[in-house]
Design a protein around this motif. Structure first.
Motif, PDB file in Angstrom:
ATOM      1  N   PHE A  79      68.453  -4.130  20.390  1.00 29.75           N
ATOM      2  CA  PHE A  79      68.785  -4.512  21.660  1.00 29.75           C
ATOM      3  C   PHE A  79      68.049  -5.307  22.675  1.00 29.75           C
ATOM      4  CE2 PHE A  79      68.775  -3.581  26.132  1.00 29.75           C
ATOM      5  CZ  PHE A  79      70.054  -4.064  26.614  1.00 29.75           C
ATOM      6  N   PHE A  80      66.589  -5.217  22.299  1.00 32.61           N
ATOM      7  CA  PHE A  80      65.665  -5.980  23.211  1.00 32.61           C
ATOM      8  C   PHE A  80      65.257  -6.984  22.509  1.00 32.61           C
ATOM      9  CE2 PHE A  80      65.053  -1.648  24.974  1.00 32.61           C
ATOM     10  CZ  PHE A  80      65.494  -1.854  26.408  1.00 32.61           C
TER      11      PHE A  80
ATOM     12  N   ARG B  69      65.495   1.749  30.640  1.00 38.42           N
ATOM     13  CA  ARG B  69      65.527   0.814  29.815  1.00 38.42           C
ATOM     14  C   ARG B  69      64.231   0.124  29.770  1.00 38.42           C
ATOM     15  NH1 ARG B  69      71.114  -0.100  30.964  1.00 38.42           N
ATOM     16  NH2 ARG B  69      70.473  -1.433  32.574  1.00 38.42           N
TER      17      ARG B  69
ATOM     18  N   LEU C 263      65.922   0.019  18.986  1.00 33.06           N
ATOM     19  CA  LEU C 263      65.674  -0.481  20.268  1.00 33.06           C
ATOM     20  C   LEU C 263      65.493  -2.064  20.124  1.00 33.06           C
ATOM     21  CD1 LEU C 263      63.421   1.961  21.914  1.00 33.06           C
ATOM     22  CD2 LEU C 263      65.728   1.660  22.630  1.00 33.06           C
TER      23      LEU C 263
ATOM     24  N   LEU D 102      61.597   2.241  28.089  1.00 28.83           N
ATOM     25  CA  LEU D 102      61.794   2.355  26.612  1.00 28.83           C
ATOM     26  C   LEU D 102      61.196   0.809  26.156  1.00 28.83           C
ATOM     27  CD1 LEU D 102      65.085   3.835  26.230  1.00 28.83           C
ATOM     28  CD2 LEU D 102      63.062   4.660  25.345  1.00 28.83           C
ATOM     29  N   LEU D 103      61.483  -0.253  26.675  1.00 28.60           N
ATOM     30  CA  LEU D 103      61.033  -1.495  26.392  1.00 28.60           C
ATOM     31  C   LEU D 103      59.672  -1.642  26.643  1.00 28.60           C
ATOM     32  CD1 LEU D 103      61.120  -4.656  25.673  1.00 28.60           C
ATOM     33  CD2 LEU D 103      61.707  -5.055  28.297  1.00 28.60           C
TER      34      LEU D 103
ATOM     35  N   LEU E 179      72.597   1.648  25.095  1.00 32.26           N
ATOM     36  CA  LEU E 179      71.241   1.759  26.086  1.00 32.26           C
ATOM     37  C   LEU E 179      72.069   1.192  27.557  1.00 32.26           C
ATOM     38  CD1 LEU E 179      68.944  -0.492  23.825  1.00 32.26           C
ATOM     39  CD2 LEU E 179      68.233   1.358  25.441  1.00 32.26           C
TER      40      LEU E 179
END
Lengths: 252, 168
Positions: free
Chosen positions: A14-15, B118, A11, B121-122, B110
């Motif tokens: 992406f983040f 999203r 993740l 999840l973040l 995503l």
């Protein structure tokens, strides 16, 4: 590696931001937070604001009212015609009060005070209210003090004392609205002297104005006039504040 | 538990950057959130400091969207994907190549999730915000957070699988 950690890594692909925060800016900000420079905004309550304004008002303004109280005590002793003598002093008190309430403008602090925790408007209202109430209290105190020396009711005595005061205030506030009044803040002093002299003139034994009012039972006219003038002073003061704000806005 | 301000700053920055894709703006929002929080509550050791900071930052981001109309979707739907992909194909060198390909696959997976998924999840999986705090930030119950998070994770696994990545 646990599946949770693996998921987080995926993740993060992406983040995770492409750009890191500016480290110098971050460090400086965090330092400010840690050293307490960014902290809870101090909330000033109304009573605290009034107390601050009481401290801000110059001693001269308080002393002027107390001097008149002292003068009243001295004049009244054994003098049954003392009301107008004391009344002749009240325009000077009005002058000092008016000067004090426009101090922000006289010293060019208006714009600074517009950016403080309280608006300039509220500050001026507060000063006007504090000094006005104090002056009224002193004049009411004088009326009570001399009640046994004069053949008038306390209310009528107060009306006698307050009328020159209010007339001076109205004159000074009207003057404040003019260009001359703005550039000559002490110009209202001349007006105060003039009203004082006229009030003193009523002491002449055959004065045609004030005393006959009382003699012929029209004292209530003076009392009513005092109420109207008081309302006029308040309205004019509010109008002046509005005008000052508008002019400052145009200027800016 | 003491408040690790530097770590929370970075996490909040990550959250704001995700929403704005602008370094300067994201940092400004983070600092504005901290400042507003401090002015309101005075101490970072409050029980709900973390969710409150996120709520303030989230609202500031929303205000920004309203003014500018720049949602994270914009980034996801914009050419940056294609640009990134193009860049990956041309610039990637051996070890970097697999990293970039994985990154693009995760991005694609995503992008097929909903915005709410999203965000969950973040907040929870990346920024390690608790379910209770995430509920406070998003305005939903803790149970709703758990339920939606499970669905989001399941959805993500499916989408990662389609990209040839084992999401477990």
């Amino acid at each position: 590696m646990t599946s949770e950690a693996k998921n987080r890594e995926l993740l993060l692909l992406f983040f995770e931001p492409d750009e890191k925060p500016n480290p110098a800016k971050k460090e400086a900000f965090l330092k400010n937070v840690m050293t307490g420079q960014i902290t809870r905004a101090t909330k000033i309550t109304l009573d605290r604001m009034l107390l601050i304004q009481v401290k801000y008002i110059r001693k001269m303004a308080w002393l002027a009212a107390l001097m008149i109280l002292l003068a009243a005590a001295l004049i009244t002793k054994g003098n049954p015609d003392s009301v107008l003598q004391i009344a002749a002093l009240t325009p000077l008190l009005a002058f000092v009060t008016e000067i004090e309430t426009r101090r922000s403008y006289a010293y060019g602090m208006a714009e600074l005070e517009m950016t403080t925790a309280f608006s300039l408007r509220s500050i001026r209202y507060a000063r006007f209210m504090i000094l006005g109430l104090f002056d009224m209290a002193v004049l009411a105190g004088i009326s009570l003090l001399i009640r046994k020396y004069v053949a008038m009711s306390v209310l009528l005595t107060l009306a006698h004392l307050i009328l020159p005061f209010l007339l001076t205030m109205i004159g000074a506030l009207l003057l404040e609205r003019t260009v001359f009044g703005r550039t000559h803040p002490y110009g209202s002093g001349v007006l105060a002297l003039l009203i004082a002299v006229v009030t003193e003139g009523f002491l002449i034994p055959d004065s045609p104005v004030a005393i006959p009012f009382v003699m012929y039972g029209f004292g209530w006219v003076l009392e009513l006039a005092a109420v109207f003038l008081l309302a006029a002073v308040i309205a004019l003061f509010c109008a002046n504040i509005k005008q000052d704000e508008e002019m400052t806005a145009i200027w800016n | 538990m003491t408040f690790d301000i530097s770590r929370q700053y970075d996490r909040l920055y990550r959250y704001c950057y995700y929403h704005t894709h602008n370094r300067i703006l994201a940092q400004d929002i983070v600092q504005e959130a901290f400042t507003r929080y401090m002015e309101r509550y005075g101490s970072l050791n409050e029980k709900n400091a973390v969710p409150y900071l996120y709520v303030i930052a989230r609202n500031l981001c929303i205000d920004h969207y309203r003014r500018q109309g720049t949602l994270a979707e914009k980034y996801l739907q914009s050419q940056s994907y294609e640009e990134d992909q193009g860049a990956a194909q041309t610039d990637a060198e051996d070890s970097l190549q697999s990293f970039l390909i994985t990154k693009l696959s995760v991005q694609r997976a995503l992008s097929r999730l909903s915005e709410e998924e999203r965000e969950l999840l973040l907040l929870i999986s990346v920024n390690e915000v608790s379910a209770r705090e995430a509920g406070m930030i998003l305005g939903i119950s803790r149970f709703a957070v758990y339920r939606r998070l499970r669905l989001a994770q399941k959805h993500l696994r499916t989408e990662l699988g389609k990209e040839g990545i084992d999401g477990d």
